[in-house]
Design a protein around this motif. Structure first.
Motif, short mmCIF file in Angstrom:
data_model
loop_
_atom_site.label_atom_id
_atom_site.label_comp_id
_atom_site.label_asym_id
_atom_site.label_seq_id
_atom_site.Cartn_x
_atom_site.Cartn_y
_atom_site.Cartn_z
N VAL A 39 -2.71 19.02 -13.44
CA VAL A 39 -1.62 18.65 -14.36
C VAL A 39 -0.94 19.91 -14.89
N ARG A 62 -9.62 8.89 -14.20
CA ARG A 62 -8.89 10.13 -14.47
C ARG A 62 -7.49 10.12 -13.87
N GLU A 88 -5.58 7.62 -13.87
CA GLU A 88 -4.79 6.91 -14.88
C GLU A 88 -4.63 7.73 -16.15
N ARG A 89 -5.72 8.34 -16.62
CA ARG A 89 -5.67 9.08 -17.89
C ARG A 89 -4.80 10.32 -17.79
N PHE A 90 -4.83 11.00 -16.64
CA PHE A 90 -4.05 12.23 -16.48
C PHE A 90 -2.65 11.97 -15.89
N GLY A 91 -2.33 10.71 -15.65
CA GLY A 91 -1.01 10.38 -15.12
C GLY A 91 -0.77 10.88 -13.71
N MET A 92 -1.79 10.78 -12.86
CA MET A 92 -1.70 11.29 -11.48
C MET A 92 -1.49 10.18 -10.46
N GLN A 93 -0.92 9.07 -10.88
CA GLN A 93 -0.60 7.99 -9.96
C GLN A 93 0.38 8.49 -8.90
N ARG A 130 -0.07 10.73 -6.82
CA ARG A 130 -0.25 12.16 -6.54
C ARG A 130 -1.72 12.50 -6.31
N THR A 131 -2.50 11.48 -5.91
CA THR A 131 -3.93 11.68 -5.71
C THR A 131 -4.36 11.08 -4.38
N LEU A 170 -2.88 2.05 -8.67
CA LEU A 170 -2.64 3.43 -9.10
C LEU A 170 -1.99 4.27 -7.99
#
Length: 431
Positions: free
Chosen positions: A218, A245, A247-252, A254-255, A281
């Motif tokens: 991030v 993580r 969801e929590r780190f906003g990596m939808q 991008r993972t 996600l």
């Protein structure tokens, strides 16, 4: 005779020249295949794709009737710092931990020149077989230091007109991993890389380790690509922790989760729950059939499982799933040639795809990994994209995957970089 003329003309295209390929079967962006023309500009990008184009202004025009054009193959998961070390890194157990231990020992002595020579050779072999983009995970830890990532960054930058290379800073935990060292060095490694990665299953503190990886991603604005649950222990899975993580780190979106072998060991209801969350996600997956077939399930006395994730089910569920080489001729996978068509066949056979899903296997080495790597509009056979493509004598992508071509021409950025042909010599009569 047309085929011979096309072959000669393709082989003699002048570098930096605009040209058109006419009459060939072209794999379009929507996955359909139709007879179309392709115009490539002098800048190495595609100008237009479509039937009966005006090619009068092109520097050369080549009739490729009867031939197939597909986007270049994409290998979304390799380890170029490890490639070609098999003879130096014995792994008598044939297990994943045995391979890790063998390479960790070698990594302490592997200098930049050694890494550069081996990695460059593999990149060129992959390119010769039609691969025009590679994502490689590069170990960064107390054993390997920064030798690998610095060397591969140099190769990536120097070869950008020949092949697209992405590097994953593979922050590798070992027993006794010093988390302070990891936290202190991850930003420097990520700065050299294009994505952030690691292998939580062997970390001594997976939650803390995952937080370090996602936080660094991030902060740097880069995607995450994890080696996740590369085992078959149904009672131990970190998919939920990793998805939390995302969801929590906003990596939808991008993972990427690579391997995820454990999904095949879970009850179907558990798999379906996790698959639905991955879909929600927008988390992609990469299966690595060579490594998982070779390393997994050696301790089973009866009916050893294949070791792959639920390839067919994930594909049919709509999850973006790619297949890739993983390791090439090292303690993790002692074989490998960089041929993504070979990997596609392994995936179809070992991943329980059907004979009518050859197109799915082709997608797993082209558009699916391109999406996971975020290649965007640079990839594919469409106006504006890099002219990275493969011309073969196959009639369609099913034929290409099933048996491969006898003749192939690889173009990157509009330049012919490799050609190959299988020729049968006439029998000599015995006097």
């Amino acid at each position: 005779m047309e085929r011979v003329n096309a072959t000669v003309s393709l082989a003699n295209l002048a570098p930096g020249q605009s040209f058109a390929l006419t009459g060939g079967t072209v794999l379009l962006e929507d996955g359909s295949q139709s007879v179309s023309d392709i115009i490539v500009g002098a800048d190495g990008r595609i100008v237009a794709v479509g039937p009966a184009l005006d090619t009068g202004s092109c520097g050369a025009c080549i009739d490729i009737t009867g031939m197939l054009v597909t986007p270049g193959f994409v290998d979304a998961h390799q380890h170029l710092d490890k490639t070609g070390v098999l003879r130096f890194t014995p792994n008598p157990s044939g297990t994943l931990q045995g391979a890790r231990d063998a390479f960790a020992k070698y990594a302490r002595t592997a200098g930049p020149d050694d890494i550069h020579k081996r990695a460059t050779r593999t990149v060129e072999r992959c390119l010769s077989r039609g691969t025009t983009a590679i994502r490689s995970h590069i170990n960064v830890d107390k054993d390997a230091g920064f030798h690998g990532i610095r060397t591969l960054a140099e190769i990536r930058d120097g070869a950008k007109d020949r092949i697209t290379l992405q590097l994953v800073a593979f922050m590798t935990p070992h027993p006794g991993q010093d988390f302070d060292w990891l936290a202190a060095n991850i930003d420097g490694a990520v700065e050299l890389a294009d994505a952030v990665g690691g292998t939580p299953a062997v970390s001594e503190d997976p939650p803390r380790y995952l937080d370090i990886l996602f936080s660094a991603a991030v902060k740097a604005g880069k995607p995450v690509d994890l080696h996740l649950d590369e085992h078959l222990r149904a009672d131990v899975q970190l998919l939920d922790a990793a998805l939390e993580r995302v969801e929590r780190f906003g990596m939808q979106g991008r993972t990427v989760f690579s391997h995820v072998s454990v999904l095949s060991a879970l009850p179907r209801s558990e798999y379906q729950r996790i698959a639905e969350r991955m879909l929600a996600l927008n988390v992609g997956a990469v299966t690595l059939p060579a490594a998982n077939l070779y390393l997994q399930a050696r301790d089973y006395e009866m009916l050893p499982p294949r070791g792959l994730t639920r390839v067919a089910e994930m594909h049919r569920a709509g999850i973006t799933i790619a297949t890739a080489s993983d390791n090439i001729q090292d303690p993790f996978v002692p074989t490998g040639s960089g041929d993504m068509l070979e990997i596609a066949r392994w995936t179809l056979l070992a991943g329980h795809l059907r004979g009518d899903e050859l197109a799915a296997a082709h997608k797993m080495i082209t558009s699916a990994p391109a999406r996971l790597m975020g290649l965007g509009k640079d990839y594919g056979l469409a106006a504006g994209a890099r002219a990275d493509f493969v011309v073969t004598d196959c009639i369609d992508t099913d034929t290409l995957v099933a048996g491969g071509p006898d003749r192939a021409f690889v173009f990157t950025k509009g330049r012919l970089v490799s050609q190959s042909a299988t020729e049968n010599l006439p029998a000599k009569e015995i006097a």
